[in-house]
Enzyme design. Structure first.
Site, PDB file in Angstrom:
ATOM      1  N   CYS A 164      24.027  52.270  44.614  1.00  0.00           N
ATOM      2  CA  CYS A 164      25.142  52.974  43.966  1.00  0.00           C
ATOM      3  C   CYS A 164      25.026  54.488  44.078  1.00  0.00           C
ATOM      4  CB  CYS A 164      25.224  52.555  42.505  1.00  0.00           C
ATOM      5  SG  CYS A 164      25.436  50.786  42.335  1.00  0.00           S
ATOM      6  N   HIS A 295      26.308  59.496  35.777  1.00  0.00           N
ATOM      7  CA  HIS A 295      26.481  58.200  36.449  1.00  0.00           C
ATOM      8  C   HIS A 295      27.116  57.230  35.450  1.00  0.00           C
ATOM      9  CE1 HIS A 295      25.855  55.180  39.450  1.00  0.00           C
ATOM     10  NE2 HIS A 295      25.068  54.449  38.676  1.00  0.00           N
ATOM     11  N   HIS A 332      33.273  51.155  38.526  1.00  0.00           N
ATOM     12  CA  HIS A 332      32.150  51.548  39.378  1.00  0.00           C
ATOM     13  C   HIS A 332      32.541  51.276  40.822  1.00  0.00           C
ATOM     14  CE1 HIS A 332      28.371  52.389  40.985  1.00  0.00           C
ATOM     15  NE2 HIS A 332      27.591  51.975  39.996  1.00  0.00           N
TER      16      HIS A 332
END
Lengths: 405, 352
Positions: A164, A295, A332
């Site tokens: 990610c 994040h 996400h």
């Protein structure tokens, strides 16, 4: 604080173009407006039979993609090409007359899921019936297609994957190419599409939220898988000035690290190292950093570890930068996340406006950060930091700030 | 700026897992006969059998390097990085299992463990954990140039003083899906693919065993056609070689040997020879080694395999069976068909 020796013979780097395809906007203007207005791009999963799914919400891009001229390519290529086109127009670059243009992108899935979808839908699947799809299967194929479509020759070309953190890592790779004089212009970013196997795999790990993403909230329940493409054009300040380019902001520092202790359970130490490396490289004082685009996945572990890392660096010095995660709005976006969130950070500086961290009812007391809850705030930002962290303990942080005068 | 040195090398290939075995294969030109011969590499450590084969190979190659290379335990571990290159990263195999599970068993069949282990980055993650390398851990997934880009990033990070050292790994596992896909795309069995992995340890310090410096690494991408060779392929090869010579300030006459990571097919060899002639001239008559003819095409691992063989040739002063005096500079060229080329020069005997 870790120590890095800075090399003095390096080029400074500016941001001269941005482009985006997201679930809350197909261009940067709509995206940032919707982001600040608190629009959520989350919805019931579309295009796949979810009758047996435990979790049925995602942040897909619904409806047709903005540009029809690349309709022959698969969906991820179309998203990437649209975002690149917007960024190139935005930058005013003339491809024919500029220095060679390099490409640095991050992705987790690329176009590999197109064949999966075919396998799910074609009960008599035979690979030799889909030979034309095979050349688009390799994970680096979208970058090759991009080079081909825009006739980009002579530069460097790379695809990276750090889970990610891929999008931010790709920005860091491009940033270093310019600083170390391997390139003058790098088109950077990340892209990924919604893929049932990603959703189901993370669902099996019990980290998909049943409804919304609530980063840093006491009752956060996990992530929602999003999709999109974020593209940022990095250029040496010298090259940008030579062609009198519009400059959004500069890239001041980049840091990356690896937890090197566990594949899926961050403790925050590696996150702290990546932020500290970026700050040290930027030469800024902690007080110069007014905003952190976190994040902030909305999972219990990530948010706790990230908040701890931020607190360890800043709070002990009596400094409390604003913090928000935009995953409540766009989910996400995996390999695209770092790039899209970097764009949000750049636009925050450019418009003096910090986007909100959505869906906060009660901030987790264990996350002692200065959270921008639910509504945007106006704020002149000298410098801002964007974080991305991924499975495998891969961490990347990048700092933007300072206008090129 | 730091100078960058090769401190240690390691390989896992169908022709053996020690440098000596592989060099012997090259010396005696033990050509392989089919791709199938090279899918399953035998007799290597299965310590990591729970990982996918690609990560297993990569971690094994890294182990070879780290056994030979001691790092001071007091050294800050965030000054060491992990850089991996792989074109497919073992993903096809896990993708097949997860897709089959979803079709046959429904969503509950999708494995949480495989979801964590399916990423291309698994090799780097395990190596970083095993060695406690807390610096950057980046996996390059740029097709046949993957390990070249990983090597370049590690080189830059050390050269510009962000890191003291880094492990660079190229790894590839060829399963039946990749093999079948290549056959279908190429419409014939022209590609002899091979599983395998290679690893080098780069450092800002010279060590006693390896007096080899990486003097330059360059990348050129003059994009041609997707999936096929064009004139851009050899033009890129020529440009990359010229850039490497210019950057390192080495004359073409001073290149003692060339390692071409093109060559299992006549087309590749023709493009390489054209590119070499354009850059080094018709008069260049130094030996050229084509390791892929013997070891097969390891896709994302190709560059690192070339670099390892280059280092070994410099150390042994041997090209195949012939001892040809004291070798100093080796040029290594790796490319894909589209015209993306990585080129490096290794030099022996650099003064401290």
């Amino acid at each position: 604080m870790i120590k890095i020796k800075r090399e003095s013979n390096i080029q400074e780097v500016a941001v001269t173009g941005i482009g985006i395809v997201s679930s809350i906007g197909f261009n940067t203007e709509d995206f940032f407006l919707n982001l600040c207005e608190g629009k959520e791009g989350t919805n019931l999963i579309s295009g796949f039979d979810t009758s047996q799914y435990r979790r049925k919400i995602a942040a897909q891009i619904l409806g047709p993609l903005p540009n029809k001229k690349w309709a022959n390519y698969n969906r991820v290529n179309q998203m990437l090409l649209s975002a690149v086109e917007e960024a190139l127009i935005d930058s005013g670059l003339n491809i024919e007359s500029s220095s060679p243009i390099s490409l640095s992108f991050g992705t987790m899935i690329g176009g590999v899921s197109e064949l999966e979808d075919i396998v799910f839908n074609d009960k008599n699947f035979q690979l030799n019936n889909y030979v034309d799809k095979l050349k688009y299967y390799p994970i680096n194929a979208p970058v090759d297609i991009l080079a081909n479509e825009f006739n980009l020759k002579g530069g460097l070309k790379s695809t990276v994957m750090t889970a990610c953190a891929s999008g931010t890592t790709a920005l860091g790779v491009g940033f270093n190419w310019i600083r170390y004089k391997r390139a003058d212009i790098v088109i950077c970013g990340g892209y990924d599409i919604f893929r049932p196997l990603t959703h189901l795999g993370l669902s099996s790990l019990r980290i998909i939220s049943p409804d919304k993403v609530r980063p840093f909230d006491l009752n956060r329940k996990g992530i929602l898988i999003g999709e999109g493409a974020g593209v940022i054009i990095l250029e040496s300040v010298e090259h940008a000035m030579m062609r009198k380019a519009k400059t959004y902001t500069n890239v001041l520092g980049y840091g990356s690290s690896c937890d090197a202790n566990d594949l899926a359970h961050p403790d925050g130490d590696g996150m702290q190292v990546s932020m500290e490396k970026a700050i040290l490289e930027s030469g800024l004082s902690l007080r110069d950093i007014n905003y952190i685009n976190a994040h902030g996945t909305g999972t219990l572990q990530n948010d706790l570890a990230e908040a701890r890392a931020i607190t360890k660096i800043f709070n002990k010095e009596g400094i409390f930068p604003y913090v928000s995660s935009i995953k409540g709005a766009i989910g996400h976006t995996i390999g695209a996340a770092g790039a899209i969130e970097a764009i949000a950070t750049i636009l925050s500086i450019y418009h003096s406006k910090i986007p909100p961290n959505l869906n906060v009812k009660q901030q987790d007391d264990n996350c002692k950060i200065n959270l921008v809850k639910n509504k945007y705030i106006k704020k002149d930002i000298k410098a801002a930091l964007s974080n991305s962290f991924g499975f495998g303990g891969n961490n990347a942080s990048i700092i933007f700030g300072g206008l090129n005068e | 700026m730091n100078r960058v040195y090769v401190n240690s090398i390691g390989m896992v290939t169908p022709k053996g897992h020690s440098i000596m075995e592989i060099v012997n294969s090259l010396i005696f030109e033990k050509k392989m006969t089919s791709s199938e011969e090279n899918y399953l590499i035998k007799d290597y450590s299965l310590e990591y059998k729970n990982l996918n084969f690609c990560a297993n190979l990569g971690v094994n190659a890294a182990d070879q390097v780290m056994i030979k290379h001691e790092i001071n335990r007091d050294t800050q571990r965030n000054n060491f990085g992990t850089f991996v290159g792989t074109a497919y990263g073992g993903f096809t195999d896990t993708q097949y299992h997860q897709t089959s599970a979803l079709i046959n068993e429904g969503p509950l069949g999708v494995s949480p463990g495989l979801s964590i282990h399916s990423g291309f980055h698994l090799t780097g993650d395990i190596i970083a954990i095993k060695n406690k390398f807390e610096g950057p851990n980046i996996t390059f997934t740029s097709g046949e140039n993957s390990s070249g880009l990983a090597f370049m990033e590690a080189f830059d990070q050390i050269k510009y003083q962000n890191l003291e050292g880094a492990i660079v790994v190229g790894t590839e596992f060829i399963d039946k899906f990749i093999s079948e896909g290549y056959k279908l795309i190429n419409n014939q069995n022209v590609e002899i693919l091979s599983s395998g992995a290679g690893s080098v340890f780069l450092s800002n310090q010279q060590n006693n065993l390896f007096n080899i410096e990486v003097v330059t690494i360059q990348f050129v991408s003059n994009f041609g056609k997707i999936g096929s060779y064009s004139s851009q392929t050899y033009k890129s090869i020529s440009s990359a070689i010229l850039k490497a010579l210019k950057d390192s300030n080495i004359n073409k006459q001073d290149i003692d040997i060339v390692i071409s990571m093109l060559g299992p097919t006549p087309t590749e060899e023709i493009h390489f020879l054209k590119g070499m002639k354009m850059s080094l001239g018709k008069e260049f008559k130094k030996p050229v080694i084509y390791p892929k003819k013997i070891l097969g095409d390891m896709l994302g691992a190709n560059f690192i395999i070339g670099a390892i063989i280059g280092a070994e040739v410099l150390l042994s002063n041997k090209v195949m069976l012939a001892e040809i005096g004291d070798l100093k500079n080796v040029l290594i060229v790796s490319s894909d068909s589209f015209g993306n080329v990585v080129c490096t020069i290794l030099q022996k005997g650099a003064e401290k």
